[in-house]
Design a protein around this motif. Sequence first.
Motif, PDB file in Angstrom:
ATOM      1  N   ARG A 281      25.302  51.497  17.742  1.00 29.63           N
ATOM      2  CA  ARG A 281      24.365  52.467  18.273  1.00 29.63           C
ATOM      3  C   ARG A 281      25.105  53.720  18.779  1.00 29.63           C
ATOM      4  O   ARG A 281      24.721  54.847  18.487  1.00 29.63           O
TER       5      ARG A 281
ATOM      6  N   GLY B  90      24.920  57.520  17.295  1.00 28.57           N
ATOM      7  CA  GLY B  90      24.450  58.569  18.201  1.00 28.57           C
ATOM      8  C   GLY B  90      25.465  59.684  18.335  1.00 28.57           C
ATOM      9  O   GLY B  90      25.136  60.870  18.230  1.00 28.57           O
TER      10      GLY B  90
ATOM     11  N   THR C 205      20.168  58.260  21.360  1.00 27.46           N
ATOM     12  CA  THR C 205      20.782  57.012  20.893  1.00 27.46           C
ATOM     13  C   THR C 205      22.078  56.732  21.653  1.00 27.46           C
ATOM     14  O   THR C 205      22.344  55.614  22.069  1.00 27.46           O
TER      15      THR C 205
END
Lengths: 611, 313
Positions: free
Chosen positions: B35, B39, B282
């Motif tokens: 993640r 991001g 994110t």
Amino acid sequence: MMVGAAHALRPQPARLVVENLRIVVAGTSTDVVDEVSFTVRAGEVLGLVGESGSGKTTVALALLGYHRRGLAVGGGRVMLDGSDLLAMSAEELQGVRGAMVSYVPQDPGSALNPALPVGLQLGEILGAHQDPGVSRDADRVTEVLAEAQLDATREFLRRYPHQLSGGQQQRVAIAMAFACRPRLIVLDEPTTGLDVTTQRHVLETIRSLCRSYGVAAVYVSHDLAVIGQLAQQVAVMYAGRVVELGPTETIFGAPAHPYTRALLRAVPSPERSEVLEGIEGQAPRPGRRPTGCFFAPRCPDVLPICRESPPPFVPLLAGAHLVRCVRAEEPVTRSVIARTVPASDPPTSLSSGTLEVRDLSARYGPAPVLYEIDLRVGPEQCVAIVGESGSGKTTLARCVVGLHDNWTGNVDFCGEPLACGARRRTKGSLQRIQYVFQNPYTSLNPRKTVGQIIDQPLEHFSHFSPIERERRVVAELEDVSLSSDFLGRYPDQLSGGERQRVALARALVVEPELLVCDEVTSALDVSVQAIIVELLRRLQRERNLAMLFITHNLALVRSIAQTVVVLSAGKVVEQGPVEEVLERPRETYTIRLLEDIPKLAETRTNGGRWR
Amino acid sequence: MAVPGTPIDAPPPGIARLRRHEWLSVLSRAVRTRRGTVGLSLMALVVAIAVVGPFIAPNSPTEFVTAPFSGPAPGTPLGGDALGRDVLSRVLAGGWLILLMAAAATLFGVGAGAAAGISAAYLRGWADALIMRSVDVVLAFPSLVFALLLVSIIGPKLWLIVLAVGFSHAPQVARVLRSSTLDISERDFVKAVELQGVKPRLIMAREILPSLITPLTVEAGLRLTYSIIIVAGLSFLGFGQPPPAPNWGLMINENRIGLQLNPWGVVVPAALIAVLTIGTNTFSDAVARVALGVGRQAEEITPLEGHVLVAPR
């Protein structure tokens, strides 16, 4: 196995057999606990003793077929009446837990569901393990509670856990554990945190229930005196191994392992004023254990061979007493010193540092906590405040130092009255009275180094140059037996005892005249407690400190204080010189308090039975 | 507070690694999660375009080089905008100010909110009541409308937009930090310094603030996302840089009438804003997860905003 007890006449079958239990860190070969073997018969209590990190709770949980996340069973068997708990499937275990093995946790307050009445919770456990045909009647709940000496009135059953006292909660937890007539019950420090009187009653309950129903019990504790009163057999654990296993009276009366002997020497006694001997150093953590005997680095009787290979179990008493030490069979002539010290007289020299408390009453919000307290701490004198939890002893300490400001009365220090809160006190009086907190795990800022922590008050109170401050910080560290290597370390790199020494150094670095110690050893293991108490005693003498020593442990008082003040429900019950109060108590409260303390000496004379 | 007689086990050794530059450690571990990697890559892409863009733009962003709304052609790969300027050049030059304003607004909002929240929680009493009731009042206003109102009174000054956007964040930040501080200010190490008579200001800065680094990091990430959206949104509405300047928000507004003729003038700036916000969101989510997952830090983060309005005294 048990000598002198009535039921030894009819030998019971072995109920629980643990063989070579090994628990590892999951996915590695690093063992947390290994080579743990013992047997418990029906109706018998085995005491599992050890300091924090010794693996005693890990072993206790394994007896229920459970291990904490991140650990895994690495081998061995836990046989309960012939079936191996470690080999069972999850469903089988679910059927066994509660019905055949049960568990009493350390903190009943968090183990009982706060949202359900206790009657309902008891009904649940009975219902979970009964045949569907059998009705779950209220009589059974009443019966179960009566066994734990609780009166199962309708009103009691409707109460929620928070409406019960700590002792009652623990009895409910015990009643739940015994409810389904298990064959094995595991108790994890169930009386820690209870007052001595409550503790005694709870222990009596456990003992009689085990007797009457032939339940095998494993009682985990760090408190040697409690184990001594309850257990018939004791297993002493150190760094994940059982180092000594045998009948209680042998372990306490003729301990053969140097660790057991050292532990026993560290326990303070209310009967004598003794030098407490701690054990320096720390138990090695899993993965960092030495090749030879794990205790060798701290052992006073170490031989070269100890460092080479792990010692075997040496059977004594025809195998009833097992000791993991190569010198187990040698007669004990080593490390015996005269431990009794004369209680030091209060010095007569007149210097500053007299604390006088007159007519002090304190409240928390609307609730009164202290009523008209009078007490005096002379210069260079140590006064102990003793009381059970809730007696107001910590509040008293906090009033003196200025952490609690809702009080009336007079607190004079060196003849000058002190303001209520610390904010309204002068810098000078704040410096001259220093406070050491109970819990060294919360009293040090985790984001600061030891050097910064000790320097901080010095920077605030003094006008020394940074170089002079650093010199003093290092000197202070050395005075609390820590080296200057500690300057750059952070609190979470230190053990509990080291943390408490840093906290002491922080208090002493500004050269106070009065040191207020609030339960400073209660968060520490007994071997560390002994070291801290000895350190305090030495520093008090060397620095001519006046000291207010708050404790719930009457036995400790004997080792450190000259005067004792017994506090109960916010009132002074009795005060006077330590010997007089402890040997010839006048008030019934003090007498009861003294009687209820579990004492090591009783173990030896009574062979583990109740008076 | 420990029960008397309870030996407290030392924290497991694994936690010891998190300590000094704890926020750095949290960030670096967040980057290593999937993640976090996604991001951060998205963020980095847009930030790189915004920062390097002005230097590599083929044309001046304000020069008329082609016909209005003309499609992609050799000299203008993304076509022309409403006035015949090069869309690519305007996209490359029009991001940095949005980022700068969003970052400044976040810094201001989180700083002001943290100061208010920490003071309220530590000082308690009337200071707490005053600060938190003001926070309630500010929260009762729709913040964007409030910003628009200010801008329409004073004019589209950039500093005013930064302050207005930052100000709209402060109440939420204050609530989160207040609840984190309530817990920390009751710890013994804070009491130990209080006993020396150290001034509250110093206690908050030196003892309490370092323990709040983790919730602050998480909060800053979240607020940055919102700031970007609001700043770009205000530009779209015309409350930002005045027209000749290239600006992603403004571009979307200017070019939307020619959407069917040359969609790139709308799609590219809109996509960049979207990618940036998805990226920051994110990444801050990854940071929050890492921070929450480390056990000891869990107690320092209170994801529920403002669930303690009035703490019992």
